[in-house]
Design a protein around this motif. Structure first.
Motif, short mmCIF file in Angstrom:
data_model
loop_
_atom_site.label_atom_id
_atom_site.label_comp_id
_atom_site.label_asym_id
_atom_site.label_seq_id
_atom_site.Cartn_x
_atom_site.Cartn_y
_atom_site.Cartn_z
N LEU A 132 0.91 -1.33 -0.09
CA LEU A 132 0.05 0.04 0.05
C LEU A 132 0.75 1.24 0.02
N LEU A 133 1.96 1.14 0.94
CA LEU A 133 2.63 2.45 0.97
C LEU A 133 3.62 2.49 -0.29
N SER A 134 3.83 1.51 -1.20
CA SER A 134 4.46 1.71 -2.51
C SER A 134 3.70 2.61 -3.41
N ASP A 135 2.51 2.83 -3.34
CA ASP A 135 1.39 3.68 -3.88
C ASP A 135 1.73 5.15 -3.62
N ARG A 136 2.27 5.75 -4.54
CA ARG A 136 2.33 7.36 -4.21
C ARG A 136 1.17 8.07 -3.86
N VAL A 137 -0.01 7.88 -4.26
CA VAL A 137 -1.06 8.59 -4.06
C VAL A 137 -1.67 8.21 -2.78
N PHE A 138 -1.78 6.99 -2.52
CA PHE A 138 -2.20 6.38 -1.24
C PHE A 138 -1.30 7.02 -0.02
N THR A 139 -0.05 6.97 -0.27
CA THR A 139 1.02 7.63 0.66
C THR A 139 0.67 9.04 0.92
N GLY A 140 0.44 9.86 -0.08
CA GLY A 140 0.01 11.16 -0.01
C GLY A 140 -1.01 11.69 0.82
N TYR A 141 -2.13 10.63 0.72
CA TYR A 141 -3.38 10.93 1.64
C TYR A 141 -3.13 10.54 3.00
N VAL A 142 -2.21 9.37 3.28
CA VAL A 142 -2.00 9.24 4.52
C VAL A 142 -1.08 10.19 5.18
N LEU A 143 -0.17 10.87 4.68
CA LEU A 143 0.65 11.64 5.12
C LEU A 143 -0.22 13.07 5.37
N ALA A 144 -0.98 13.50 4.29
CA ALA A 144 -1.73 14.42 4.68
C ALA A 144 -2.87 14.68 5.71
N GLY A 145 -3.09 13.40 5.86
CA GLY A 145 -4.17 12.99 6.92
C GLY A 145 -3.50 13.18 8.28
N GLY A 146 -2.51 12.46 8.21
CA GLY A 146 -1.56 12.46 9.53
C GLY A 146 -1.20 13.66 10.01
N LEU A 147 -0.67 14.55 9.17
CA LEU A 147 -0.21 15.91 9.45
C LEU A 147 -1.31 16.87 9.78
N ALA A 148 -2.68 16.74 8.83
CA ALA A 148 -3.79 17.69 9.58
C ALA A 148 -4.10 17.18 10.76
N PHE A 149 -4.29 15.79 11.27
CA PHE A 149 -4.49 15.37 12.48
C PHE A 149 -3.60 15.83 13.62
N ALA A 150 -2.18 16.03 13.29
CA ALA A 150 -1.35 16.72 14.15
C ALA A 150 -1.82 18.09 14.52
N THR A 151 -2.34 19.02 13.81
CA THR A 151 -2.91 20.25 13.98
C THR A 151 -4.10 20.10 15.16
#
Length: 279
Positions: free
Chosen positions: A64-83
């Motif tokens: 799953l993490l080899s999928d660039r787009v999926f990883t982008g959503y994971v990181l974007a959601g995680g960083l937004a959650f950090a706010t």
């Protein structure tokens, strides 16, 4: 849950000490285990089920993490959650110690921000889905979070002079409400892209969000309890990071979001076949 939990924890502490919180958590965990064992049934059709195991799960997640787009959503959601976590961690001393609000006022503001997050989430689900693309709603939410975090940084750093509680509370309300556009849409887009491994994808989304939140939370108090600048800095950095991951990895202008990975190859083959027929 991360919004309401501190309010419940505050009430628990009225009748016990900090150790009592862990007894309550243990009880909730036991109750959830019993409910899951009794009522949570497998909904996947038998022909689509597969064996489990830690090795297979880790292999699926690696894929799953080899999928660039999926990883982008994971990181974007995680960083937004950090706010969100930065707000939860810092708001008690920011609102009460720095700006002098009473515990009652703090509870009121906390509840108001919770209401804003829930309300925007409902607007997203009831009004925007089906009318506006999820990527556009997600991008709008990230932009609003970034602007609100920048405004909070300018206010808390004294650029506008001494500001009172009301402007800071308004900035926090806007920031927290905008997460109602970000978190549901990052999860939806990521899961729509990985229907073949929705369980593993969901686990990655949840784990990464809380991991990034746990890293960001201690940073808000790095300068002590006399300034709100670290909170605003953490929120702005996370917001910019989320936007960078969304634009750099998901590339929403290409319309790749939500397209299952296994659907990409057949689509490409169909395009090649059409081009061959046309030629």
């Amino acid at each position: 849950a991360p919004i309401i939990a501190p309010l419940i924890g505050g009430q628990v502490l009225r009748v016990t000490d900090w150790r009592g919180v862990f007894y309550v958590l243990a009880g909730v965990g036991l109750l959830l285990t019993l409910v899951a064992a009794r009522f949570l049934r497998e909904t996947l059709p038998p022909e689509r089920r597969h064996g489990g195991g830690v090795g297979q799960a880790l292999g699926t997640m690696r894929g799953l993490l080899s999928d660039r787009v999926f990883t982008g959503y994971v990181l974007a959601g995680g960083l937004a959650f950090a706010t969100l976590f930065a707000y939860i961690s810092a708001s008690p001393f920011v609102v009460q110690e720095i700006y002098g609000a009473s515990p009652q006022t703090f509870s009121l503001l906390f509840g108001l921000n919770s209401l804003g997050l829930v309300a925007v989430g409902q607007i997203n689900g009831k009004l925007l889905v089906g009318r506006v693309s999820l990527d556009k709603a997600l991008g709008t939410g990230l932009a609003v979070i970034g602007l609100a975090a920048l405004a909070l940084l300018l206010m808390t750093s004294g650029v506008f002079g001494e500001v009172g509680l009301v402007p800071v509370a308004a900035g926090l309300f806007v920031l927290m409400s905008a997460t109602g556009l970000v978190l549901p849409n990052t999860n939806a887009l990521a899961l729509m892209r990985t229907p073949h491994a929705a369980g593993s994808a969901s686990a990655l989304l949840g784990t990464s969000a809380f991991l990034v939140g746990a890293i960001a939370s201690p940073l808000v108090g790095i300068a002590g309890e006399t300034t709100a600048v670290p909170m605003a800095v953490v929120q702005l950095v996370c917001a910019l990071g989320a936007m960078g991951c969304f634009l750099g990895l998901c590339r929403p202008w290409r319309g790749e979001g939500g397209i299952p990975r296994q659907a990409t190859a057949p689509a490409d083959q169909a395009t090649q076949s059409a081009e061959a027929s046309a030629s």
